[in-house]
Scaffold this motif. Structure first.
Motif, PDB file in Angstrom:
ATOM      1  N   THR A  10     -55.831 -28.064 -48.085  1.00 59.90           N
ATOM      2  CA  THR A  10     -56.678 -29.241 -47.966  1.00 59.90           C
ATOM      3  C   THR A  10     -58.026 -28.993 -48.636  1.00 59.90           C
ATOM      4  O   THR A  10     -58.346 -27.870 -49.008  1.00 59.90           O
ATOM      5  CB  THR A  10     -56.849 -29.630 -46.483  1.00 59.90           C
ATOM      6  N   SER A  11     -58.804 -30.053 -48.794  1.00 61.67           N
ATOM      7  CA  SER A  11     -60.069 -29.938 -49.510  1.00 61.67           C
ATOM      8  C   SER A  11     -61.247 -29.953 -48.531  1.00 61.67           C
ATOM      9  O   SER A  11     -61.099 -30.307 -47.367  1.00 61.67           O
ATOM     10  CB  SER A  11     -60.224 -31.097 -50.485  1.00 61.67           C
ATOM     11  N   TRP A  52     -57.866 -20.690 -43.341  1.00 62.93           N
ATOM     12  CA  TRP A  52     -58.562 -21.253 -44.499  1.00 62.93           C
ATOM     13  C   TRP A  52     -57.654 -21.374 -45.719  1.00 62.93           C
ATOM     14  O   TRP A  52     -58.081 -21.836 -46.770  1.00 62.93           O
ATOM     15  CB  TRP A  52     -59.825 -20.441 -44.822  1.00 62.93           C
ATOM     16  N   ASP A  53     -56.390 -20.946 -45.586  1.00 66.14           N
ATOM     17  CA  ASP A  53     -55.435 -21.170 -46.674  1.00 66.14           C
ATOM     18  C   ASP A  53     -54.719 -22.509 -46.516  1.00 66.14           C
ATOM     19  O   ASP A  53     -53.831 -22.830 -47.298  1.00 66.14           O
ATOM     20  CB  ASP A  53     -54.392 -20.041 -46.710  1.00 66.14           C
ATOM     21  N   PHE A  54     -55.075 -23.251 -45.487  1.00 66.79           N
ATOM     22  CA  PHE A  54     -54.447 -24.552 -45.261  1.00 66.79           C
ATOM     23  C   PHE A  54     -54.650 -25.428 -46.495  1.00 66.79           C
ATOM     24  O   PHE A  54     -55.744 -25.472 -47.059  1.00 66.79           O
ATOM     25  CB  PHE A  54     -55.086 -25.199 -44.028  1.00 66.79           C
ATOM     26  N   GLN A  79     -60.712 -26.767 -52.984  1.00 63.21           N
ATOM     27  CA  GLN A  79     -59.714 -26.287 -52.020  1.00 63.21           C
ATOM     28  C   GLN A  79     -60.414 -25.313 -51.067  1.00 63.21           C
ATOM     29  O   GLN A  79     -61.197 -24.468 -51.502  1.00 63.21           O
ATOM     30  CB  GLN A  79     -58.599 -25.617 -52.821  1.00 63.21           C
ATOM     31  N   ILE A  80     -60.163 -25.415 -49.757  1.00 62.85           N
ATOM     32  CA  ILE A  80     -60.959 -24.642 -48.806  1.00 62.85           C
ATOM     33  C   ILE A  80     -60.750 -23.133 -48.902  1.00 62.85           C
ATOM     34  O   ILE A  80     -61.607 -22.369 -48.490  1.00 62.85           O
ATOM     35  CB  ILE A  80     -60.736 -25.104 -47.348  1.00 62.85           C
ATOM     36  N   SER A  81     -59.634 -22.697 -49.486  1.00 63.77           N
ATOM     37  CA  SER A  81     -59.423 -21.246 -49.572  1.00 63.77           C
ATOM     38  C   SER A  81     -60.356 -20.602 -50.597  1.00 63.77           C
ATOM     39  O   SER A  81     -60.474 -19.390 -50.648  1.00 63.77           O
ATOM     40  CB  SER A  81     -57.967 -20.950 -49.943  1.00 63.77           C
ATOM     41  N   GLN A  82     -61.014 -21.438 -51.417  1.00 61.91           N
ATOM     42  CA  GLN A  82     -61.902 -20.879 -52.445  1.00 61.91           C
ATOM     43  C   GLN A  82     -63.350 -20.785 -51.985  1.00 61.91           C
ATOM     44  O   GLN A  82     -64.246 -20.576 -52.800  1.00 61.91           O
ATOM     45  CB  GLN A  82     -61.816 -21.750 -53.704  1.00 61.91           C
TER      46      GLN A  82
END
Lengths: 369, 280
Positions: free
Chosen positions: B95-96, B91-93, B139-142
Motif C-alpha cells: 500500500t502507499s 511495512w511490506d504491506f 510504497q510504504i516499504s521504501q
C-alpha cells in the motif's frame, strides 16, 4: 472446442479466481498454511452433514464445511493461546485430527457412495461436466460450475463491500479495533469464506490443490505489485492463466487437469520469483551489481580526491596502485577506471589518473552524505 | 504552563491488569486534565504500553474503570486518536503512504462506506503538516524509520481527535524528525488537544512535556512535570538503577536533573510483551 472442453475450462477458471480472492488476505495475514488446514478439516463437516442429509448435493454440506473451517481456526487459536504450542504446531495437530476422523467416517460408513478419499484429495475435473444442473427438464450446464460461480460471487461481494475493513484489519488490527471495526468479526468472516470456497473447490480440484490455488497466485502477485487492489486483480488473472494453461498442458500430456493447474501456478510463481521487475531475483542481482560498480566509482573519486595535490599523488593516483590500495582485482580496477573515464569523472594520462571537475564534485557530494 | 481547566480528559480508577497471576498494572489511578502534553515514563515492563492499550480497549483489565470525558471509551472513540508503535505493523504491506494516512478516516466513515476525495484531501493536508507531502504515493516499504513515524502521526492527525495516545513516537527516529514531532505535539496542545505519550528518554521529559506520569506496575506519581519529576519519584520508579547527572547551567538545580537509566534491559515481568496481548 467441444462444449465439454469449454465447460471444464470454465469451471477451472471460476475455481481458480474464487480461490485466489480470499487467498490474497490469507497471504497478507501470514496465514497461508491455514488454507491447508481448512481445506482438509472441512472433510469432517462434509461427512457429518452427509450422514444427516444422505444427499451429496445438499447445501447443508457447504454450511457444515464452513462451520468446520471456522472450528479449525478457533481450535488452532485456542491451542496457540495456551502458549504451550506454537502456531505452526497447533495447525499441524488440529487439521490432521479432524481430517482423519472425516476419512474414517467416510471409509467406514459411506464406502458405497461417491465420496471416496481419492476424489477428496485430488478431485476430478474431467468428470465435472457429467454432473448436470437440471431444472424442469432443462439442462443448465455442469452443477459445479453453478456452485463455484455462486461462491465466486460471494467472495467478490464480500471483498468489494469490506475492502476497506479487510485492508485496515490486515495492516493494523489494533487501529481497527480502536476505530470500532472488530478484527475478530472480519477474521472469522474471512475464515468462513475460505472454508466455503475450499468446500466448493475441492469437488473440482481436490483439497491439496485448493491450497495451491489459494496461496500461489497471491504470492506471485505480491512479487509483481505494491498495491493491494492490483494484487487482488493480478491474483485472479494468474489464477485464470493457471487454469487454462493447466487444462491444455493436461490435454497434451494426458495428465491430471488439477495436477497440471497446480503445476502452472508453480511455473508462474517461478517466473515472477526470477523476473519480477523489482522484487525478482534477477532484478535484485542486477541492482546489487550496479550498486557495486557505483560504489567502486565513488570510492575511486574519493581516493583520488583525498590525495589530490599531495606529494604522494603521483604514486597513489596510478592505475597500477589501485589494485593493491583499494583491494581490487587488476581487471576490476581497469574496468572501474574505464567506466569512470567514460562518465567523465577522471582523465587517464598514461596510467596517471586525474579527477575532472565533475569527479571532484562527486567525491565531495559522497563525503558530505 | 497553560491554565488547565478542571475537566478531565481521561480518568482511570483502580485499574488492574494481569497476565494470569502476574500483575502488569496494579490498582492504577490516573487523572489527566484536558489540554496537557503528558509523558508516561517508567522502566521496561512497567506497563506503559499496556496502560494505553487498556484505555483504548485493546487489552482487557482484571478490574477498574476507564473513562474518556466522563464516558466509556466505546462511546467516545471518535474523540480519540492512536499512534501505535512503529514496529507493530508490517511495512511490506502492499500500500502507499496516502492510503495508510486515509485509514485514520475509516472510523468516521464507518462500515462499508469508501474513502473518497474528501478523505484524500484531509490525508494530503495531514501529510503536509508532517512534511511528507512529496512522498504521498510512495510504497510504504521504501520509507525510513523517521518517515514511517511521520506517516503514523499524519494518520492520527486526520482522525481529528481531542485526545491522542502515542506509543513511543520517538523510537528510532533521527534528530530532525524528533524535533519535528515535538513541535507538532506542542502545536496540538496549543490547539487544546490532550496528548498522552509513552516516552523512554528521561533527559527530554522536562523540555518536551508539561505533565508526567511515572509508572512501574503501580502509578508512582502523576502531575505537572515541575512538581512530580523529582529525584525521589524517579528513584521510586526505577529503583537503584538510575544515575543523576546535574546539568551545569544557570538554572535552578532542582528542575535540572538529567537522569538516565543504567540498566534499561531489566524487564520486570520476566518476558516480552506479556500481558500486552490484544483482544482478538
Amino acid at each position: 472446442m467441444s462444449s465439454e472442453v469449454l465447460e471444464i475450462q470454465l469451471i477451472a477458471i471460476v475455481v481458480a479466481v474464487a480461490c485466489a480472492l480470499p487467498g490474497v488476505f490469507l497471504v497478507l495475514r501470514r496465514m497461508a498454511m491455514m488454507s491447508d488446514a481448512i481445506s482438509h478439516a472441512i472433510l469432517l463437516g462434509i461427512a457429518l452433514a452427509f450422514f444427516v442429509t444422505a444427499d451429496l448435493t445438499s447445501p447443508l454440506l457447504i454450511i457444515a464445511a464452513a462451520a468446520t473451517g471456522v472450528l479449525t481456526v478457533s481450535l488452532v487459536e485456542l491451542l496457540n493461546r495456551t502458549r504451550l504450542i506454537r502456531e505452526d504446531a497447533a495447525i499441524g495437530i488440529t487439521f490432521p485430527a479432524l481430517f482423519s476422523v472425516g476419512v474414517i467416517l467416510i471409509a467406514r460408513y459411506a464406502g458405497d457412495v461417491h465420496l471416496d478419499t481419492d476424489t477428496v484429495l485430488l478431485g476430478e475435473l474431467a468428470l465435472a461436466p457429467f454432473n448436470r444442473f437440471e431444472f424442469f427438464g432443462y439442462d443448465f450446464g455442469p452443477r459445479s460450475l453453478w456452485v463455484m460461480a455462486a461462491i465466486l460471487c460471494i467472495n467478490v461481494v464480500f471483498i468489494a463491500f469490506c475492502y476497506k475493513e479487510l485492508k485496515l484489519v490486515t495492516f493494523d488490527a489494533n487501529l481497527a479495533a480502536t476505530l470500532g471495526f472488530s478484527p475478530a468479526l472480519i477474521h472469522y468472516g474471512l475464515m468462513a469464506l475460505v472454508s466455503v470456497t475450499a468446500v466448493g473447490a475441492f469437488d473440482a480440484v481436490g483439497s491439496i490443490l485448493v491450497v495451491a490455488l489459494m496461496i500461489v497466485p497471491p504470492i506471485t502477485a505480491y512479487l509483481l505489485t505494491n498495491r493491494l487492489s492490483r494484487m487482488i486483480v493480478l491474483s485472479g488473472l494468474i489464477g485464470v492463466a493457471s487454469a487454462v494453461g493447466g487444462y491444455w498442458f493436461a490435454h497434451y500430456q494426458d495428465a491430471s487437469i488439477a495436477g497440471s493447474m497446480g503445476l502452472m501456478t508453480g511455473v508462474f510463481f517461478a517466473l515472477a520469483f526470477l523476473f519480477a521487475p523489482n522484487r525478482g531475483i534477477v532484478a535484485i542481482a542486477r541492482r546489487r551489481a550496479s550498486q557495486r560498480w557505483e560504489f567502486a566509482q565513488t570510492m575511486l573519486t574519493i581516493h583520488l580526491f583525498s590525495h589530490e595535490g599531495l606529494p604522494e599523488a603521483e604514486r597513489e593516483a596510478h592505475v597500477n596502485h589501485l589494485s593493491s590500495h583499494l583491494h581490487w582485482e587488476p581487471d576490476f580496477a581497469q574496468q572501474v577506471v574505464r567506466n569512470a573515464e567514460r562518465r567523465g569523472f577522471v582523465r587517464n594520462r598514461a596510467g596517471r589518473l586525474d579527477l575532472t571537475h565533475q569527479g571532484r564534485e562527486m567525491a565531495q557530494l559522497a563525503l558530505v552524505k | 504552563m497553560a491554565n488547565h481547566s478542571d475537566a478531565l480528559a481521561i480518568e482511570v480508577e483502580d485499574l488492574t491488569v494481569a497476565y494470569r497471576d502476574q500483575p502488569v498494572l496494579w490498582d492504577v489511578d490516573l487523572n489527566v486534565p484536558v489540554g496537557v502534553l503528558m509523558a508516561i515514563v517508567g522502566p521496561n515492563g512497567a506497563g506503559k504500553t499496556t496502560l494505553i492499550k487498556v484505555i483504548l480497549g485493546l487489552v482487557r483489565s482484571a478490574a477498574g474503570r476507564v473513562s474518556i470525558y466522563g464516558q466509556s471509551y466505546s462511546a467516545q472513540r471518535r474523540l480519540v486518536g492512536y499512534v501505535p508503535q512503529r514496529g507493530s505493523v508490517d511495512w511490506d504491506f502492499p500500500t502507499s503512504v496516502l492510503d495508510v494516512v486515509m485509514m485514520g478516516r475509516y472510523g468516521a466513515l464507518g462500515w462499508i462506506r469508501r474513502p473518497g476525495s474528501r478523505e484524500r484531501k484531509l490525508a494530503l493536508e495531514a501529510l503536509e503538516k508532517v512534511g511528507m507531502q512529496d512522498l504521498a504515493h510512495r510504497q510504504i516499504s521504501q520509507l525510513s524509520g523517521g518517515q514511517q513515524q511521520r506517516v503514523f502521526l499524519a494518520r492520527a492527525l486526520v482522525q481529528d481527535a481531542q485526545i491522542y495516545f502515542m506509543d513511543e513516537p520517538f523510537q528510532g527516529v533521527d534528530a530532525t524528525t524528533e524535533r519535528a514531532i515535538v513541535e507538532l505535539l506542542q502545536e496540538l496542545r496549543a490547539a487544546g488537544k490532550t496528548l498522552v505519550v509513552v516516552h523512554h528518554d528521561l533527559q527530554t521529559v522536562v523540555d518536551y512535556f508539561d505533565w508526567v506520569t511515572l509508572l512501574n506496575v503501580r502509578r508512582i506519581a502523576s502531575g505537572p512535570v515541575k512538581d512530580v519529576f523529582t529525584e525521589k519519584n524517579l528513584r521510586l520508579t526505577y529503583g537503584g538503577r538510575i544515575a543523576f547527572l546535574s546539568r551545569s547551567g544557570d538554572e535552578p538545580a532542582e528542575t535540572q536533573i538529567a537522569p538516565h537509566v543504567i540498566e534499561p534491559e531489566e524487564v520486570e515481568n520476566g518476558g516480552t510483551g506479556i500481558g500486552e496481548r490484544p483482544i482478538l
